[in-house]
Design an enzyme around this catalytic site. Structure first.
Site, short mmCIF file in Angstrom:
data_model
loop_
_atom_site.label_atom_id
_atom_site.label_comp_id
_atom_site.label_asym_id
_atom_site.label_seq_id
_atom_site.Cartn_x
_atom_site.Cartn_y
_atom_site.Cartn_z
N HIS A 243 44.45 31.74 17.32
CA HIS A 243 45.80 32.17 17.68
C HIS A 243 46.86 31.53 16.78
O HIS A 243 47.72 32.22 16.22
CB HIS A 243 46.03 31.78 19.15
N GLU A 244 46.78 30.23 16.61
CA GLU A 244 47.80 29.55 15.82
C GLU A 244 47.77 29.99 14.35
O GLU A 244 48.82 30.13 13.71
CB GLU A 244 47.64 28.03 15.90
N HIS A 247 49.71 33.05 13.85
CA HIS A 247 51.14 32.80 13.60
C HIS A 247 51.36 32.36 12.16
O HIS A 247 52.32 32.79 11.51
CB HIS A 247 51.65 31.69 14.52
ZN LIG Z 1 51.53 31.42 20.08
#
Ligand SMILES: [Zn+2]
Length: 327
Positions: A243-244, A247
Site C-alpha cells: 500500500h505505501e 503511494h
Molecule cells: Zn495510505
C-alpha cells in the site's frame, strides 16, 4: 459494526502531521476525516505539492482523530497540475533526445531497520521477514495475487541496521524523522528507501508522493511487525508495504474524494465514500456503478482482504514513474 477487534495497543504520540497515514483502526464507526487538521500545509510548502509527505495506512479507531492520510481537494489539484507539468517537460526533453518511456521497471530497494536495541521488541526483526516482504511486493505488483500486472518489480539491494533509541518509535512528521531520513537515505529518485520500526499514532505506515525535486524525506515508513510473519494481527502479511509503495508511485486511496469529482484519479476503481476496514461484504457507499473496491491495495481493509491493483492504477503508477522517478 461488531465489537472493536483486539488491536495492538500502542502509544499515541499525539503528533500533528501533514502526512497521509494508514491508520490501524478498529472500525469505521465515528471515523471522520479531519481534513482541516492537515489542510494547513506547513509554511513554505507552496512551492512544492503540499503533500510531499505521505499517505498512510491506519488501523480503525485509534488515531482516527488526526488521520493524516487523506489529501484535500486542493492538494489533489496541485498534484495533478504538477504531474501534468512534469509530463510536458519530459515530453519536450524526449522529443529532443529521442528517448522512450520505460515499460518495465526494477526498483532498487534499501531497507533501513531502525532499532531501539537488539531485542525483537526493540525492533530487531530478522532478515527473513524482509526478504519475505520483498517477495510479497513482487507478487502483488506482478498481479500474482489476482490483480493487474504492473510494470514494477523490486530488488533488495541492502539491509541497513541502525540502533538509535531517539529514532524509535518513528514519529510521523517529527524532527527525529527528518534527522533519521537525512542521515540514512541513499540513492536517487528511483531508489526506494524503506524505514522499518515501531511507529507513532497507531500508524501502519506512511509514504511520500513523487516530486520533481528529490527530497531527503522521500521514501516509505512501515511498521516492522506488519511484515510477513509479524505480530500486527490482521496486518501482518506485508500489504502495508504494498500500500505505501503504491503511494510512493503516486496512487491515492480508493476513497480519495469520496463519491464525487475525480476520486482517486483512476477510472476503474469504483468510487467509495470512506475507508473500508476489516473485510466487509457487499459494501456500496456511492450511487455510482460498482461495489466499493475493498479488495484493492489502496483501501484500509485487512491484509487478508486486499489483493489487487487495477489496470488503471498500474497505468497511473507507470505514468508517474516516467514523469518523476525515471532517470
Ligand atoms: Zn495510505
Amino acid at each position: 459494526m461488531g465489537p472493536r477487534p483486539n488491536l495492538l495497543t500502542r502509544r499515541v504520540a499525539g503528533v500533528a502531521s501533514t502526512t497521509l497515514a494508514l491508520l490501524l483502526s478498529t472500525a469505521a464507526v465515528g471515523v471522520v476525516p479531519a481534513a482541516s487538521a492537515f489542510s494547513a500545509a506547513p509554511s513554505g510548502a507552496c512551492a512544492e505539492p503540499a503533500d510531499s509527505h505521505a499517505n498512510a495506512r491506519v488501523k480503525p479507531g485509534a488515531g482516527a482523530k488526526h488521520e493524516p492520510n487523506e489529501l484535500t481537494a486542493k492538494q489533489v489539484r496541485e498534484r495533478d497540475a504538477d504531474l501534468a507539468a512534469s509530463l510536458r517537460e519530459r515530453a519536450n526533453f524526449r522529443a529532443g533526445a529521442g528517448a522512450t518511456t520505460l515499460a518495465t521497471v526494477t526498483i532498487p530497494v534499501v531497507v533501513h531497520v531502525i532499532q531501539r536495541d537488539s531485542t525483537r521488541a526493540g525492533g530487531n526483526i530478522p532478515d527473513s521477514m524482509i526478504t519475505s516482504q520483498i517477495s510479497v511486493l513482487n507478487q502483488a505488483y506482478a498481479g500474482g495475487t489476482g490483480g493487474a500486472a504492473t510494470a514494477f518489480a523490486f530488488r533488495l539491494d541492502k539491509i541497513n541496521r541502525v540502533t538509535n533509541p531517539s529514532w524509535y518509535p518513528i514519529v510521523d512528521g517529527s524532527s527525529a524523522e527528518r534527522s533519521m531520513k537525512s542521515s540514512l537515505r541513499v540513492g536517487g529518485k528511483s531508489t526506494l528507501n524503506i524505514y522499518l520500526g515501531e511507529l507513532s499514532d497507531d500508524l501502519l505506515g506512511w509514504a511520500t508522493f513523487p516530486q520533481r525535486k528529490l527530497s531527503s524525506m522521500d521514501g516509505v515508513v512501515v511498521l516492522n511487525e506488519s511484515l510477513p510473519g509479524g505480530s500486527a494481527t490482521n496486518y501482518n502479511q506485508g500489504d502495508t508495504g504494498t500500500h505505501e509503495i503504491g503511494h510512493w508511485l503516486n496512487l491515492y486511496h480508493t476513497f480519495q474524494g469520496g463519491c464525487g469529482g475525480s476520486g482517486d484519479g483512476v477510472s476503474d476503481t469504483p468510487a467509495e465514500a470512506s475507508p473500508a476496514y476489516q473485510c466487509p461484504t457487499g459494501r456500496d457507499t456511492c450511487s455510482a456503478t460498482g461495489l466499493d473496491p475493498i479488495t484493492n491495495f489502496m483501501d484500509y481493509t485487512y491484509d487478508s482482504c486486499m489483493y489487487q491493483f487495477t489496470p488503471g492504477q498500474a497505468s497511473r503508477m507507470l505514468t508517474a514513474w516516467n514523469a518523476y522517478r525515471a532517470a
